[in-house]
Design an enzyme around this catalytic site. Structure first.
Site, short mmCIF file in Angstrom:
data_model
loop_
_atom_site.label_atom_id
_atom_site.label_comp_id
_atom_site.label_asym_id
_atom_site.label_seq_id
_atom_site.Cartn_x
_atom_site.Cartn_y
_atom_site.Cartn_z
N TRP A 49 -2.49 -2.91 17.26
CA TRP A 49 -1.55 -3.47 16.28
C TRP A 49 -0.68 -2.39 15.66
O TRP A 49 -1.15 -1.29 15.39
CB TRP A 49 -2.35 -4.16 15.17
N MET A 50 0.59 -2.73 15.37
CA MET A 50 1.47 -1.84 14.59
C MET A 50 2.30 -2.66 13.62
O MET A 50 2.83 -3.70 13.99
CB MET A 50 2.41 -1.08 15.53
N ASN A 51 2.39 -2.19 12.35
CA ASN A 51 3.45 -2.70 11.48
C ASN A 51 4.30 -1.54 10.97
O ASN A 51 4.85 -0.81 11.81
CB ASN A 51 2.97 -3.70 10.44
N ASP A 52 4.45 -1.34 9.69
CA ASP A 52 5.49 -0.46 9.13
C ASP A 52 5.56 0.95 9.74
O ASP A 52 4.52 1.57 9.98
CB ASP A 52 5.24 -0.22 7.64
N PHE B 194 -2.86 2.52 3.98
CA PHE B 194 -1.63 1.73 3.95
C PHE B 194 -0.42 2.67 4.01
O PHE B 194 -0.55 3.88 4.08
CB PHE B 194 -1.61 0.86 2.68
N SER B 195 0.76 2.07 3.92
CA SER B 195 2.00 2.80 4.20
C SER B 195 2.29 3.95 3.26
O SER B 195 1.79 3.99 2.12
CB SER B 195 3.18 1.82 4.17
N ARG C 292 1.55 0.44 -4.20
CA ARG C 292 1.42 1.05 -2.88
C ARG C 292 2.74 1.58 -2.30
O ARG C 292 3.79 1.45 -2.89
CB ARG C 292 0.82 0.04 -1.90
N GLU D 199 8.00 -4.15 -1.36
CA GLU D 199 7.21 -3.19 -0.60
C GLU D 199 8.07 -2.07 -0.04
O GLU D 199 9.28 -2.18 0.10
CB GLU D 199 6.52 -3.92 0.56
N TRP E 5 6.39 -10.88 8.89
CA TRP E 5 5.00 -11.27 8.59
C TRP E 5 4.72 -12.74 8.86
O TRP E 5 3.58 -13.13 9.05
CB TRP E 5 4.65 -10.91 7.14
C1 FRU Z 1 4.46 -3.97 4.39
C2 FRU Z 1 3.01 -3.74 3.96
C3 FRU Z 1 2.93 -2.59 2.99
C4 FRU Z 1 1.51 -2.12 3.16
C5 FRU Z 1 1.30 -2.31 4.64
C6 FRU Z 1 -0.10 -2.65 5.02
O1 FRU Z 1 4.61 -4.57 5.62
O2 FRU Z 1 2.47 -4.92 3.41
O3 FRU Z 1 3.25 -2.92 1.67
O4 FRU Z 1 1.30 -0.80 2.77
O5 FRU Z 1 2.17 -3.35 5.04
O6 FRU Z 1 -0.27 -2.57 6.40
#
Ligand code: FRU
Length: 442
Positions: free
Chosen positions: A17-20, A76-77, A137, A190, A277
């Site tokens: 998985w990858m997000n930010d 987290f980010s 965060r 965020e 999301w």
């Molecule tokens: C944004 C977020 C950040 C958080 C991270 C968690 O997409 O919700 O606020 O640090 O993703 O994976």
């Protein structure tokens, strides 16, 4: 690396998985991109920081996972920087749950060598404890040259908190920005970022970038920005508070961050997570899930409505990405010349319905409509909405398409409008068809 929807010139993780995007920094000529990562699952799980490096911002090689969850929480980010003395530091949010099951988030510092191979947590972690916010965060640390201090931006619920420090270990709250400004929703603001950009007149403005989820321009996640002044303590919005500005009007451009480059030679360059999301867990890939946008350089332009951010993919990046022919990977610049009442339909991937319709309504008024069909198992994926744009006073409207195995980034008006959308077509390799129509909004 040849899955059907595996992008070829955009970064995606080998597996998992990858997000930010996180910790974007250029050190000794190498671009480092960290990212929210669960290497063991294609769902958002215990967050790690993945890591990739590149010399051209197109060809990335994935490095070993950089940050692992520890007793302070999952990772987290956050961001990365280089000090005057050449030290490399990463800032991230350690995320945990209280006994009552509530989120608890604190900011942590990690030291790295110049190769960014070895990561050592600071013994004083967390360097910024939680003053009482559920969402606290995404630390972005920048150097504010005029006041010669480090500034950390942190999500404080639906605001951005600004903290100052001389040593990056002790942080003092300076101010918070956000109430009554721009777009709000039940979700937190965020992944903030703050970049100085020079206006065409020569004056420097500060652009504050903020992710909003849900509640973006289109349903789900979106990235808004503010143009203003930052004096080292307080951000002041140069526009009326209700003004809403968006870095991208598409569905898949979230959590944009810019690279830190000491003594930077590049204009601020942003990369975003190309997903939303709403359906990020349902995208149609197998070994991996998540892809980054192309890098875009940001600049300020003067428009009838005031100063706005425009973005463009640097020419060297375009060249590196698109000069070698590959199936389903292409870039095209078009000069769109329409009379009032005419529209141009762009139909991609050999499909039936157009994906974009550029319509000129009157001499100066136009719009870009973006259309995406529903997809089984993907909540809220379909859409059909139009973005109002201006039509150039002279000449044609410039439109650029950047396409990579179903990921489409469209820009128009010299980068004033961007629309980033994911598609999962049956034939990602098929060419585009252009049709001009006449009649009211065609
Ligand atoms: C944004 C977020 C950040 C958080 C991270 C968690 O997409 O919700 O606020 O640090 O993703 O994976």
């Amino acid at each position: 690396m040849s899955e059907k929807f595996r992008p070829q010139v955009h970064f995606s993780p080998r597996r998992g998985w990858m997000n930010d995007p996180n910790g974007m920094v250029r050190v000794d000529g190498i671009w480092h991109l960290f990212f929210q990562h669960d290497p063991d699952s294609t769902r958002h799980g215990p967050m790690h920081w993945g890591h990739a490096t590149s010399t051209d911002l197109v060809h990335w090689s994935e490095a070993p996972t950089a940050l692992y969850p520890d007793k302070l929480g999952t990772c987290f980010s956050g961001s990365a920087l280089e000090t005057d003395a050449g030290g490399i530091e990463l800032f991230y949010t350690a995320h945990s749950r209280t006994e009552a099951g509530e989120d608890h988030q604190v900011q942590c510092l990690v030291h790295a060598d110049r190769g960014l191979d070895v990561f050592t947590p600071d013994p004083t972690n967390p360097v910024l404890p939680n003053p009482g916010y559920t969402a606290f965060r995404d630390p972005k640390v920048i150097w504010h040259a005029p006041t010669r201090r480090w500034i950390m931006l942190v999500t404080e619920g639906q605001r951005v908190g600004f903290y100052g420090s001389d040593d990056r270990r002790t942080w003092r709250h300076l101010s918070s920005f956000g109430e009554q400004h721009g777009r709000h929703s039940p979700g937190p603001w965020e992944c903030p970022d703050l970049v100085p950009l020079q206006a065409p007149g020569g004056e420097t403005f500060w652009v504050l970038i903020v992710g909003l989820n849900p509640g973006g321009y289109a349903p789900g996640s979106g990235t808004q920005y503010f143009v203003g002044q930052f004096d080292g303590t307080t951000f002041r919005n140069a526009n009326p508070p209700a003004t809403e500005l968006w870095l991208d009007y598409g569905r898949d451009y979230y959590a944009a961050q810019t690279f830190f480059e000491r003594g930077g030679t590049w204009a601020p360059t942003a990369i975003a997570w190309a997903s939303n999301w709403l359906y990020a867990h349902q995208t149609d890939t197998e070994a991996f899930r998540g892809v980054m946008s192309l890098p875009r350089q940001l600049r300020l332009v003067e428009t009838d409505a005031g100063l706005r951010v425009a973005a463009s993919v640097p020419s060297g990046v375009l060249e590196a990405a698109f000069s070698t022919p590959q199936d389903g990977v292409w870039h095209r610049n078009m000069a769109v010349d329409l009379r009032p009442g005419e529209a141009l339909q762009l139909t991609l991937f050999g499909e039936e319905r157009p994906h974009f319709v550029i319509a000129r309504h009157s001499a100066g008024r136009a719009s870009i409509r973006t259309i995406r069909a529903s997809r089984p198992g993907m909540d809220g994926f379909e859409h059909d909405y139009a973005i109002d744009i201006g039509w150039p006073a002279t000449g044609a409207l410039d439109v650029s398409l950047h396409v990579d195995r179903g990921l489409v980034e469209l820009s128009a008006g010299h980068g004033l409008v961007w629309i980033t959308n994911l598609f999962f077509p049956t034939h990602p390799e098929a060419d585009m068809e252009l049709t001009v129509r006449e009649g009211a909004d065609a």
